[in-house]
Structures are given as structure tokens and as C-alpha cells.
Write an enzyme that holds these catalytic residues in place. Sequence first.
Site, PDB file in Angstrom:
ATOM      1  N   ARG A  18       3.953  -0.304  13.529  1.00 55.31           N
ATOM      2  CA  ARG A  18       3.404   0.558  14.636  1.00 55.31           C
ATOM      3  C   ARG A  18       2.201  -0.256  15.046  1.00 55.31           C
ATOM      4  O   ARG A  18       1.698   0.297  16.120  1.00 55.31           O
ATOM      5  CB  ARG A  18       2.732   1.567  13.534  1.00 55.31           C
ATOM      6  N   GLU A 158       2.300  10.375  -1.544  1.00 55.50           N
ATOM      7  CA  GLU A 158       2.378   9.866  -0.168  1.00 55.50           C
ATOM      8  C   GLU A 158       2.791  10.964   0.841  1.00 55.50           C
ATOM      9  O   GLU A 158       3.277  11.794   0.513  1.00 55.50           O
ATOM     10  CB  GLU A 158       3.730   8.672   0.122  1.00 55.50           C
ATOM     11  N   TYR A 352     -23.341 -26.608  35.617  1.00 56.53           N
ATOM     12  CA  TYR A 352     -22.208 -26.709  34.286  1.00 56.53           C
ATOM     13  C   TYR A 352     -22.836 -28.204  33.684  1.00 56.53           C
ATOM     14  O   TYR A 352     -22.724 -29.296  34.280  1.00 56.53           O
ATOM     15  CB  TYR A 352     -20.863 -27.090  34.838  1.00 56.53           C
TER      16      TYR A 352
HETATM   17  C1  UD1 Z   1      -0.640   2.824   1.685  1.00 53.81           C
HETATM   18  C2  UD1 Z   1      -0.586   3.386   0.370  1.00 53.81           C
HETATM   19  C3  UD1 Z   1      -1.576   4.914   0.908  1.00 53.81           C
HETATM   20  C4  UD1 Z   1      -2.786   4.589   1.232  1.00 53.81           C
HETATM   21  C5  UD1 Z   1      -3.046   3.716   2.393  1.00 53.81           C
HETATM   22  C6  UD1 Z   1      -4.428   3.347   2.600  1.00 53.81           C
HETATM   23  C7  UD1 Z   1       1.273   3.090  -0.925  1.00 53.81           C
HETATM   24  C8  UD1 Z   1       2.778   3.474  -1.241  1.00 53.81           C
HETATM   25  N1  UD1 Z   1       0.742   3.720   0.103  1.00 53.81           N
HETATM   26  O1  UD1 Z   1      -0.157   3.409   2.742  1.00 53.81           O
HETATM   27  O2  UD1 Z   1      -1.384   5.507  -0.465  1.00 53.81           O
HETATM   28  O3  UD1 Z   1      -3.572   5.711   1.541  1.00 53.81           O
HETATM   29  O4  UD1 Z   1      -1.958   2.531   2.228  1.00 53.81           O
HETATM   30  O5  UD1 Z   1      -4.369   2.726   3.881  1.00 53.81           O
HETATM   31  O6  UD1 Z   1       0.890   2.176  -1.465  1.00 53.81           O
HETATM   32  N2  UD1 Z   1       2.399  -4.651   1.986  1.00 53.81           N
HETATM   33  C9  UD1 Z   1       3.281  -5.329   1.650  1.00 53.81           C
HETATM   34  N3  UD1 Z   1       4.736  -5.462   1.461  1.00 53.81           N
HETATM   35  C10 UD1 Z   1       5.482  -4.176   1.562  1.00 53.81           C
HETATM   36  C11 UD1 Z   1       4.718  -3.170   2.060  1.00 53.81           C
HETATM   37  C12 UD1 Z   1       3.460  -3.174   2.341  1.00 53.81           C
HETATM   38  O7  UD1 Z   1       2.593  -6.652   1.569  1.00 53.81           O
HETATM   39  O8  UD1 Z   1       6.745  -4.186   1.036  1.00 53.81           O
HETATM   40  C13 UD1 Z   1       1.159  -4.609   2.495  1.00 53.81           C
HETATM   41  C14 UD1 Z   1       0.857  -4.315   3.890  1.00 53.81           C
HETATM   42  O9  UD1 Z   1       0.790  -5.775   4.653  1.00 53.81           O
HETATM   43  C15 UD1 Z   1      -0.583  -3.883   3.810  1.00 53.81           C
HETATM   44  C16 UD1 Z   1      -0.598  -3.044   2.617  1.00 53.81           C
HETATM   45  O10 UD1 Z   1       0.525  -3.494   1.794  1.00 53.81           O
HETATM   46  O11 UD1 Z   1      -1.475  -4.626   3.996  1.00 53.81           O
HETATM   47  C17 UD1 Z   1      -0.341  -1.590   2.819  1.00 53.81           C
HETATM   48  O12 UD1 Z   1       0.959  -1.380   3.328  1.00 53.81           O
HETATM   49  P1  UD1 Z   1       0.958  -0.085   4.661  1.00 53.81           P
HETATM   50  O13 UD1 Z   1       2.588  -0.244   4.882  1.00 53.81           O
HETATM   51  O14 UD1 Z   1       0.048  -0.440   5.532  1.00 53.81           O
HETATM   52  O15 UD1 Z   1       0.778   1.177   3.668  1.00 53.81           O
HETATM   53  P2  UD1 Z   1       0.495   2.401   4.380  1.00 53.81           P
HETATM   54  O16 UD1 Z   1       1.452   3.212   4.705  1.00 53.81           O
HETATM   55  O17 UD1 Z   1      -0.855   2.348   4.983  1.00 53.81           O
END
Ligand code: UD1
Length: 456
Positions: A18, A158, A352
Site C-alpha cells: 500500500r 484481525e 560559496y
Molecule cells: C499487523 C498485525 C495487527 C496489528 C498491526 C499493527 C498481524 C497478523 N497483524 O497488521 O494485529 O494491529 O500490525 O501495526 O500480525 N511482515 C513480514 N512478513 C510477512 C508479513 C509481515 O516480515 O509475511 C512484517 C512487515 O514488514 C511489517 C510487520 O511484519 O513490518 C507487520 O506486517 P503488516 O503487513 O504491516 O501487518 P498489519 O496489517 O499492519
Amino acid sequence: MTTRTCLSIVLAAGLGTRMKSELPKVMHDIGGLPLVGHVLKALTSAGSERISVVTGPEMPELEALVFDLVPSARCYVQKERLGTAHAALAAKPSLKFEADDVVVLFGDTPLVTSETVGRVRAALAEGADIAVLGFETTNPFGYGRLLTEEGRLVAIREERDASETERLVTFCNSGIMGFSGAHALSLLESIGNNNAKNEYYLTDAVEIANAQGLKVVAVTGSETETKGINTRAQLASCEADFQERMRSAAMDAGCTLLAPHTVFFSHDTELGTDVTVEQNVVFGTGVTVAAGARVRAFSHLEGAQVGAGSVVGPYARLRPGTVLGAESKIGNFVEVKNATFGAGAKANHLSYIGDASVGSKSNIGAGTITCNYDGYLKHRTEIGASSFVGSNSTLVAPVQIGNGAFVAAGSVITDSVDRDAMAFGRARQTAKEGRAKKLREDLQAAKDAKARETKS
Ligand code: UD1
Ligand code: MG
């Protein structure tokens, strides 16, 4: 101070679709430092002994940043992005260290402080098997909701999997979760992917732990500290919060900011006591300003050290490698790059000064330019102490101006000037008696002749 050992796992493999960016999400900056860098800084000051970072495939710049900030860190690659629990398991080898506390954090939640990480760990020290950092918000959209019953945390739901009533819950998951080391690995390995996104959700550990009769608690943090970044708008909002934090810290430390909301800091800006910063000043990375200095309005500083009691600006630009001695002055429309100014040296207007050194108490006149670049290589200009460079002088580097030397205004200096010498690098002035008057008469006569010609 806890004696418990701690392993921190920072999840940073997500692409952040996003954000619509070529850059991995956690590499976007807040205050001149990538998001994940803020998390790593908080962890190191929280005293986390072992830090593991989960990156995605082909993220060499992310790995380089991690090792730069925390040389002892370990990086693990999550080959496929199958969710936050799957990401945490990519760091499985590090879980074998058997730390007392395992804290999982997200690289996209940059404003968390070391105190808050400490509070999550304190909950573990008090006997919790899982401690989740939550926050209250008026806009819970997109966050996992913390479902509590009589003070117990029963589940995290979620957004996509939540019922309409669950979506009304405003207590949200920050993503920061502490696990007791004894249960961390088995809990993570029990998580399945039966949900709306078919992902392995870290948050499911809560329900699994409850089913096993383990103790699960929520710790409440502030929204500004825990909000996550998934969009550019959230990035901008976090930047604004970060700037507010830096402004307050500067004022608390004894600086005067004349219009705080117009001053922009980097994560590493250091201001001494009684520094005054006027309106609309931007600090890029790597700036230190010593006690009592004044940074005047509309100045831009980056990679610069400003000495005690100096005055910079208004409208000054200090670029990387600038070192200003005590009580020096850099005035309006002066650009300085990779140059040192000794104590009390001045360049007050329109200059400068690049790849140069200016000795103490020297004065650089208005419009002085160091010609440091010939299109291929950079060359240095060395100006001694107590020297005077007259206005509109051009110093063609490499060149040296000795101590106490004087360069006449308007000079082009291509050869070095000795100590206490006076250099004139311009044509000698001549004046012809009555010549201006004669010229005016000749020109007028020519004009009159032309007018007569057109008439006839
Ligand atoms: C996540 C949480 C949500 C919380 C929110 C807070 C989960 C399932 N959801 O949602 O409950 O309220 O963060 O900001 O945990 N990442 C990986 N590998 C993956 C997926 C994600 O390394 O396969 C990392 C991303 O880089 C990021 C973090 O994990 O730094 C969170 O992932 P993101 O996709 O942003 O989760 P949210 O939808 O924000
Ligand atoms: Mg997120």
C-alpha cells in the site's frame, strides 16, 4: 534493572504494497532514519542483548543498514511472505539461544520507546507467558482488535476476520508482543493459516496460549508511540509525531525554539544548552550545534558541526563536512561544504566556500567563491588565520592564502598568496579625463543624424 536475558525479533520482510514504492516499506525514513532503524535504536537502548531481524529476499540495503546500526545483529530471510507468525519463525535458529524473554516487534512501528519495550518485559517478569502491547484509538480501522474478558486478553482479531461487533472495539494491537522464552517456539509453531488472508498470524498465539491455560495479558501504550505504518499518509502522520517529540526534547534540554512547529529535526540532531533556533530551520542528518549558538531563520544544515556561540543564517546552507569553530559567523546566502572555519572566522554574505579551511578570525568578503571543481576533480583552498578576502573574489583551487594576507576585492586568485602579503588579481584601474562627456555628445550626434535621414 532486570537480569533476565532478552531476544528481540524485528519483522521487516513485508513489501508494504500500500506504500506503492520500489523501496521495502521499513526502509522509508522518519527523521532521516529508516523506520526499522528507529526500532533498532529503541531496542539497543532497552538493553536487548540479541537482536534478530527478518528481511525479505533481495533486500541487501536493509541488511546493510541493520549491520551498520547493530553489528552484532543477525538477519534471517523469510523467503515467502506468508504472514507475521511465519516471519517470526524465519528467525527460528535465534530462538535456540533460549532467552528468558522473546520480544517480537514490527519494523513498521517506528515510534516505540525503550521504556515501553521495558514495560512489556516487566509483564513477562511478573509471570505472563504472553504480553501484548495495545493502545486505544478513535480510528481502529486496519488494526487487530484486542478482545478482553474481565481483564484477560482472550484473542486478537484481525480487521478482515472480525465480526461487526468486534470491529467496534477500539483497543488495538500495536504488533509488539512479548513471549516467555520457554513457550515462544512451541506457540509460534502451533499457529495455522485458517483466516481471511490464509496467512500465519502472529496474533493467533494469544488464543492458542489461552487454550493451553497460559497467562496472557495486555499492556497499554500510547497511540502515538505504537501506531503502525502501512500507507504514505500514515508515514506523514508518524513523521509529524516524531518531529513533535524532537521539538519537546530539544526544549526540555534547554534550547529555545522561536516557532517550534517550523523547525524540522533528524533523528540524530544534537543541540547544546542555550542554543536558539529561529523560524523555519531544517536539520538534515549529522548535525551538532554547541552551546549558545544561534541558528537564524530559513537555514538548512546537514552533516555540520556548529561551534559554541556561533551564528548561522538567516538563509545559510551548511552541507556535509562543515565544521565551524566557536564564535564564528556564517551569514545570509552563504553555502559551506566540506570546510572548516576557525574560531571567530566570518563569511557574512553571498559566498560559496567548499573544500576549504578558513583560519581563525579571518574575514571572507561578500561574494567570495572557492572554485573547487574543474569538472573532474575537487581541489582545496586553504586560507590562514587573521586574513582578509575582499568582496567578489574568486579563489581558484588548489590555492593557499597565508596568515594575515589580504586579497583585494574583485580578485581572481590563481597563485598562492604569502603570509602578510597583499594580492591584486584584477586589471589596474584607469580613468580618462572628460571621456564620458565626449562619448555622450558623439552618441547624441549619431542619433540626431539618423532621425534627420528617416524624415527626408
Ligand atoms: C499487523 C498485525 C495487527 C496489528 C498491526 C499493527 C498481524 C497478523 N497483524 O497488521 O494485529 O494491529 O500490525 O501495526 O500480525 N511482515 C513480514 N512478513 C510477512 C508479513 C509481515 O516480515 O509475511 C512484517 C512487515 O514488514 C511489517 C510487520 O511484519 O513490518 C507487520 O506486517 P503488516 O503487513 O504491516 O501487518 P498489519 O496489517 O499492519
Ligand atoms: Mg503494518
